[in-house]
Design an enzyme around this catalytic site. Structure first.
Site, PDB file in Angstrom:
ATOM      1  N   ALA A  78      32.440  32.860  36.786  1.00 16.84           N
ATOM      2  CA  ALA A  78      32.811  33.061  38.189  1.00 16.84           C
ATOM      3  C   ALA A  78      32.347  34.433  38.638  1.00 16.84           C
ATOM      4  O   ALA A  78      31.986  35.277  37.823  1.00 16.84           O
ATOM      5  CB  ALA A  78      34.319  32.935  38.356  1.00 16.84           C
ATOM      6  N   GLU A  98      26.118  35.065  33.391  1.00 16.42           N
ATOM      7  CA  GLU A  98      27.236  35.112  32.450  1.00 16.42           C
ATOM      8  C   GLU A  98      27.052  34.226  31.225  1.00 16.42           C
ATOM      9  O   GLU A  98      27.599  34.536  30.168  1.00 16.42           O
ATOM     10  CB  GLU A  98      28.547  34.751  33.168  1.00 16.42           C
ATOM     11  CG  GLU A  98      28.964  35.794  34.180  1.00 16.42           C
ATOM     12  CD  GLU A  98      30.354  35.570  34.739  1.00 16.42           C
ATOM     13  OE1 GLU A  98      31.006  34.552  34.403  1.00 16.42           O
ATOM     14  OE2 GLU A  98      30.809  36.435  35.509  1.00 16.42           O
ATOM     15  N   GLY A 117      50.815  34.893  46.489  1.00  8.14           N
ATOM     16  CA  GLY A 117      51.975  35.763  46.614  1.00  8.14           C
ATOM     17  C   GLY A 117      51.602  37.211  46.855  1.00  8.14           C
ATOM     18  O   GLY A 117      52.405  37.987  47.364  1.00  8.14           O
ATOM     19  N   GLU A 121      42.711  35.995  48.248  1.00 10.33           N
ATOM     20  CA  GLU A 121      41.495  35.466  47.618  1.00 10.33           C
ATOM     21  C   GLU A 121      41.546  33.947  47.462  1.00 10.33           C
ATOM     22  O   GLU A 121      42.525  33.388  46.975  1.00 10.33           O
ATOM     23  CB  GLU A 121      41.277  36.091  46.238  1.00 10.33           C
ATOM     24  CG  GLU A 121      40.018  35.575  45.560  1.00 10.33           C
ATOM     25  CD  GLU A 121      39.774  36.169  44.186  1.00 10.33           C
ATOM     26  OE1 GLU A 121      38.717  35.857  43.616  1.00 10.33           O
ATOM     27  OE2 GLU A 121      40.621  36.926  43.690  1.00 10.33           O
ATOM     28  N   GLU A 142      26.741  45.571  33.826  1.00 10.75           N
ATOM     29  CA  GLU A 142      27.108  46.660  32.916  1.00 10.75           C
ATOM     30  C   GLU A 142      28.563  46.615  32.488  1.00 10.75           C
ATOM     31  O   GLU A 142      28.900  46.950  31.356  1.00 10.75           O
ATOM     32  CB  GLU A 142      26.868  48.016  33.587  1.00 10.75           C
ATOM     33  CG  GLU A 142      25.447  48.443  33.649  1.00 10.75           C
ATOM     34  CD  GLU A 142      25.319  49.827  34.285  1.00 10.75           C
ATOM     35  OE1 GLU A 142      26.348  50.447  34.628  1.00 10.75           O
ATOM     36  OE2 GLU A 142      24.185  50.276  34.425  1.00 10.75           O
ATOM     37  N   GLU A 144      30.509  44.100  32.047  1.00 11.59           N
ATOM     38  CA  GLU A 144      30.933  42.838  31.443  1.00 11.59           C
ATOM     39  C   GLU A 144      30.489  42.784  29.987  1.00 11.59           C
ATOM     40  O   GLU A 144      29.365  43.135  29.647  1.00 11.59           O
ATOM     41  CB  GLU A 144      30.334  41.643  32.203  1.00 11.59           C
ATOM     42  CG  GLU A 144      30.889  41.486  33.587  1.00 11.59           C
ATOM     43  CD  GLU A 144      30.315  40.294  34.322  1.00 11.59           C
ATOM     44  OE1 GLU A 144      31.069  39.687  35.101  1.00 11.59           O
ATOM     45  OE2 GLU A 144      29.127  39.973  34.145  1.00 11.59           O
TER      46      GLU A 144
END
Length: 180
Positions: A78, A98, A117, A121, A142, A144
């Site tokens: 994601a 990824e 809550g 997003e 960088e 990750e």
């Protein structure tokens, strides 16, 4: 669902922090019952995620350390929707970066709120099929440190039950499972 209730009235708002990917603000609200209070919200541009499934039915996930929870989690790939980018473009890029896979078939699964809550997003979910491994995967961001993991459906369910999977991955799986 009934929508006949009044919405809260905003009395004031102050921005406390604007970061690279999200903002944090505090709003003073008057609720329909007359109670007033301050409510904190994370403002996020939204995200996109893929539920990638290989030809033999395994799910492609990434394993990464998540500092806020102090643990390694398994997640579907994601990313944050960048300014001017559509969610489909976001996830096509993120899947490659990824996992080192590209999908030739995409299906829009819809969108859902992640943590209403305290955050606005929404994440757009896509089923990714007809995967092919890239000859040379693009460099990861960088910040990750990701490991690609392939799981069967039973292994994914076990990981969910053990608490090793994040909420967006669970939501994406639920949206995709009838189409697998």
């Amino acid at each position: 669902m009934s929508r006949d209730k009044q919405e809260p009235r905003q009395l004031s708002m102050r921005l406390r922090y604007q970061g690279r990917k999200f903002g944090f603000e505090v709003a003073a609200l008057r609720l329909p019952n007359g109670v007033e209070g301050e409510f904190e919200t994370i403002r996020h541009p939204g995200g996109a995620m893929a539920v990638p499934v290989t030809g033999d039915g395994r799910f492609v996930l990434v394993r990464q350390y998540r500092f806020p929870v102090g643990d390694w989690l398994l997640e579907f790939p994601a990313g944050t929707v960048e300014d001017g980018e559509d969610p489909a473009g976001t996830i096509e890029r993120e899947l490659q970066e990824e996992t080192g896979y590209r999908a030739r078939q995409w299906r829009d699964l819809g969108r859902f709120p992640l943590a209403p809550g305290y955050s606005d997003e929404h994440i757009h979910a896509f089923l990714a099929r007809e995967l092919e491994a890239l000859a040379e995967p693009p460099a990861q961001d960088e910040d990750e440190d990701l490991e690609t993991v392939l799981l069967t459906e039973d292994e994914l369910r076990d990981a969910v039950a053990a608490g090793h999977v994040d909420a967006k991955t669970m939501g994406g799986y639920l949206l995709a499972r009838d189409q697998l």
